[in-house]
Design a protein around this motif. Structure first.
Motif, PDB file in Angstrom:
ATOM      1  N   SER A  79     -15.206  -1.178  -8.324  1.00 37.43           N
ATOM      2  CA  SER A  79     -14.969  -0.586  -6.996  1.00 37.43           C
ATOM      3  C   SER A  79     -16.162  -0.813  -6.086  1.00 37.43           C
ATOM      4  O   SER A  79     -16.021  -1.291  -4.944  1.00 37.43           O
ATOM      5  CB  SER A  79     -14.694   0.916  -7.129  1.00 37.43           C
ATOM      6  OG  SER A  79     -13.819   1.203  -8.183  1.00 37.43           O
ATOM      7  N   MET A 137     -11.175   7.273  -2.873  1.00 37.43           N
ATOM      8  CA  MET A 137     -11.078   7.113  -4.326  1.00 37.43           C
ATOM      9  C   MET A 137     -11.804   8.255  -5.036  1.00 37.43           C
ATOM     10  O   MET A 137     -12.996   8.477  -4.815  1.00 37.43           O
ATOM     11  CB  MET A 137     -11.662   5.767  -4.754  1.00 37.43           C
ATOM     12  CG  MET A 137     -10.822   4.576  -4.310  1.00 37.43           C
ATOM     13  SD  MET A 137     -11.565   2.967  -4.719  1.00 37.43           S
ATOM     14  CE  MET A 137     -11.377   2.955  -6.516  1.00 37.43           C
ATOM     15  N   ASP A 170      -1.575   7.368  -6.760  1.00 40.10           N
ATOM     16  CA  ASP A 170      -2.787   7.511  -5.948  1.00 40.10           C
ATOM     17  C   ASP A 170      -4.075   7.474  -6.759  1.00 40.10           C
ATOM     18  O   ASP A 170      -5.098   7.008  -6.275  1.00 40.10           O
ATOM     19  CB  ASP A 170      -2.710   8.829  -5.161  1.00 40.10           C
ATOM     20  CG  ASP A 170      -3.717   8.869  -4.031  1.00 40.10           C
ATOM     21  OD1 ASP A 170      -3.972   7.805  -3.431  1.00 40.10           O
ATOM     22  OD2 ASP A 170      -4.260   9.943  -3.753  1.00 40.10           O
ATOM     23  N   GLN A 171      -4.069   7.966  -7.985  1.00 42.73           N
ATOM     24  CA  GLN A 171      -5.300   8.058  -8.756  1.00 42.73           C
ATOM     25  C   GLN A 171      -5.437   6.949  -9.798  1.00 42.73           C
ATOM     26  O   GLN A 171      -6.249   7.056 -10.715  1.00 42.73           O
ATOM     27  CB  GLN A 171      -5.375   9.436  -9.438  1.00 42.73           C
ATOM     28  CG  GLN A 171      -5.319  10.608  -8.486  1.00 42.73           C
ATOM     29  CD  GLN A 171      -6.338  10.494  -7.360  1.00 42.73           C
ATOM     30  OE1 GLN A 171      -7.486  10.115  -7.592  1.00 42.73           O
ATOM     31  NE2 GLN A 171      -5.925  10.818  -6.142  1.00 42.73           N
ATOM     32  N   VAL A 208      -9.781   3.252   1.917  1.00 37.63           N
ATOM     33  CA  VAL A 208      -9.380   3.317   0.506  1.00 37.63           C
ATOM     34  C   VAL A 208     -10.565   3.718  -0.364  1.00 37.63           C
ATOM     35  O   VAL A 208     -10.442   4.593  -1.239  1.00 37.63           O
ATOM     36  CB  VAL A 208      -8.809   1.955   0.037  1.00 37.63           C
ATOM     37  CG1 VAL A 208      -8.585   1.953  -1.474  1.00 37.63           C
ATOM     38  CG2 VAL A 208      -7.512   1.639   0.764  1.00 37.63           C
ATOM     39  N   HIS A 248       0.829  -1.206   0.000  1.00 42.85           N
ATOM     40  CA  HIS A 248       0.000   0.000   0.000  1.00 42.85           C
ATOM     41  C   HIS A 248       0.867   1.262   0.000  1.00 42.85           C
ATOM     42  O   HIS A 248       0.539   2.266  -0.638  1.00 42.85           O
ATOM     43  CB  HIS A 248      -0.927  -0.007   1.219  1.00 42.85           C
ATOM     44  CG  HIS A 248      -1.951   1.074   1.202  1.00 42.85           C
ATOM     45  ND1 HIS A 248      -3.010   1.131   2.094  1.00 42.85           N
ATOM     46  CD2 HIS A 248      -2.116   2.168   0.416  1.00 42.85           C
ATOM     47  CE1 HIS A 248      -3.746   2.190   1.848  1.00 42.85           C
ATOM     48  NE2 HIS A 248      -3.225   2.837   0.833  1.00 42.85           N
ATOM     49  N   ASN A 301      -6.053   0.953  -7.347  1.00 46.63           N
ATOM     50  CA  ASN A 301      -6.902   1.179  -6.169  1.00 46.63           C
ATOM     51  C   ASN A 301      -7.939   0.073  -6.004  1.00 46.63           C
ATOM     52  O   ASN A 301      -8.245  -0.338  -4.881  1.00 46.63           O
ATOM     53  CB  ASN A 301      -7.598   2.540  -6.267  1.00 46.63           C
ATOM     54  CG  ASN A 301      -6.684   3.685  -5.864  1.00 46.63           C
ATOM     55  OD1 ASN A 301      -5.761   3.502  -5.068  1.00 46.63           O
ATOM     56  ND2 ASN A 301      -6.919   4.852  -6.431  1.00 46.63           N
TER      57      ASN A 301
END
Length: 351
Positions: free
Chosen positions: A189, A182, A153-154, A178, A146, A159
């Motif tokens: 997701s 986002m 990050d994006q 997390v 992580h 993610n």
């Protein structure tokens, strides 16, 4: 340029070898692979021909051989090719690590990752390692990964992999952290988070999140509805589970599959509605398999008197058009902890 072969009932290795070589010569890779896939037996000659066909088609791609062997499930050969390569290419490392991660050989993927000392892991590497951590429930290693994910990050795919890892390791607090951070979320997701909450028995939160997903105008998929059904199962929401089960095709165009049936049969069985569960099996568009029988007889494991409560008419409506379906039922019944005689009394009339 096109070639056609006269169809024959059986294709021998010798009869197919020369057309494979011919297709390779004229760079007809798709035709080569189609013919190769139909070969009942693959010889050294045919493997060599196919390997060089792909290498010629992907001459500048160092991971060509690895990709070919991976697609054919020849993981040992893929590893042998990798070990013989002298490469400074991170793409090749990612390719071989991904091969073992995707084929559920997490230990080998981690061994390769440890060997990758000359390169800095990128998104592809980290995604594969997170998949391994999820499969092996390696929360500590996943948490270390992580830290490296923060550089990207994006990255949506990364993610999603991180979210899946935390959910499957049972760390719902980290998963929620997390998910909440986002910037971009897709159906994967949402589905991952809903399924994670449901499988860890946070049923109400899972169902609430599903409502938020619908409000975001994203269309749920197969996994989303499965997560919702799991949530209903753990919360013992029979009517809610039946509603989602019966409306998934009408509202969302999602076809009912084994896992959906298994989950709703589990729910009905836990509620003591065995006749209704049997009727559901009768109305299935295809024959019940091991998943379905496991769900039905699993409900009878701690309450064997359930079998006596199923109406005889319902049982005789079950259609065992193949010996396979009958065998599945018998095996799953006995493995669910029921007595051999008890299961036999149910299935012998259909044999």
């Amino acid at each position: 340029m096109a070639f056609m072969l006269i169809p024959s009932p059986t294709l021998s290795s010798s009869s197919v070898a020369w057309p494979v070589a011919l297709f390779k010569k004229f760079n007809l890779s798709k035709d080569t692979k189609t013919l190769f896939d139909k070969m009942p037996e693959r010889t050294v000659v045919s493997w060599t021909t196919m390997t060089w066909a792909y290498c010629n088609a992907k001459m500048n791609d160092k991971s060509a051989l690895i990709d070919v062997y991976a697609k054919w499930g020849e993981l040992k050969n893929a590893l042998c090719v990798f070990n013989e390569m002298v490469t400074g290419d991170l793409v090749v490392w990612n390719s071989i690590i991904g091969v073992f991660a995707q084929n559920s050989d997490g230990d080998e993927a981690l061994n390769l990752f440890k060997r990758m000392t000359s390169f800095v892991a990128d998104q592809a590497t980290l995604t594969s390692i997170l998949k391994v951590c999820a499969g092996l429930a390696l929360l500590e290693l996943g948490t270390q990964v992580h830290v490296h994910v923060l550089k990207y990050d994006q990255d949506l795919i990364l993610n999603n992999a991180l979210l899946d890892m935390y959910c499957k390791c049972g760390s719902l607090e980290d998963a929620s952290f997390v998910f909440d951070r986002m910037v971009e979320r897709d159906v994967i997701s949402w589905s991952t988070m809903i399924a994670g909450l449901a499988q860890n028995e946070y049923s109400r939160k899972a169902l609430k999140l599903f409502e938020l997903m619908k409000a975001s105008r994203l269309v749920p998929n197969y996994i989303t509805i499965l997560g919702v059904l799991f949530a209903c199962f753990h919360a013992r929401l029979v009517e809610g589970g039946l509603y989602y089960f019966q409306s998934m095709k009408k509202l969302y165009g999602i076809e009912l599959e084994d896992e959906h049936y298994g989950c709703i049969i589990d729910l009905l069985g836990r509620a003591g509605k065995l006749d209704q569960a049997v009727k559901l099996i009768i109305d299935m568009e295809y024959e019940p398999d091991a998943v379905t029988w496991r769900a039905l007889f699993g409900a009878c494991r701690n309450k064997p008197h359930f079998l006596r409560n199923i109406s005889l008419d319902s049982l005789f409506d079950l259609s065992f058009s193949s010996s396979t379906s009958l065998a599945f039922g018998f095996v799953e019944g006995t493995q669910s902890g029921l007595t051999f005689l008890g299961v036999a009394n149910v299935f012998l009339p259909f044999s």
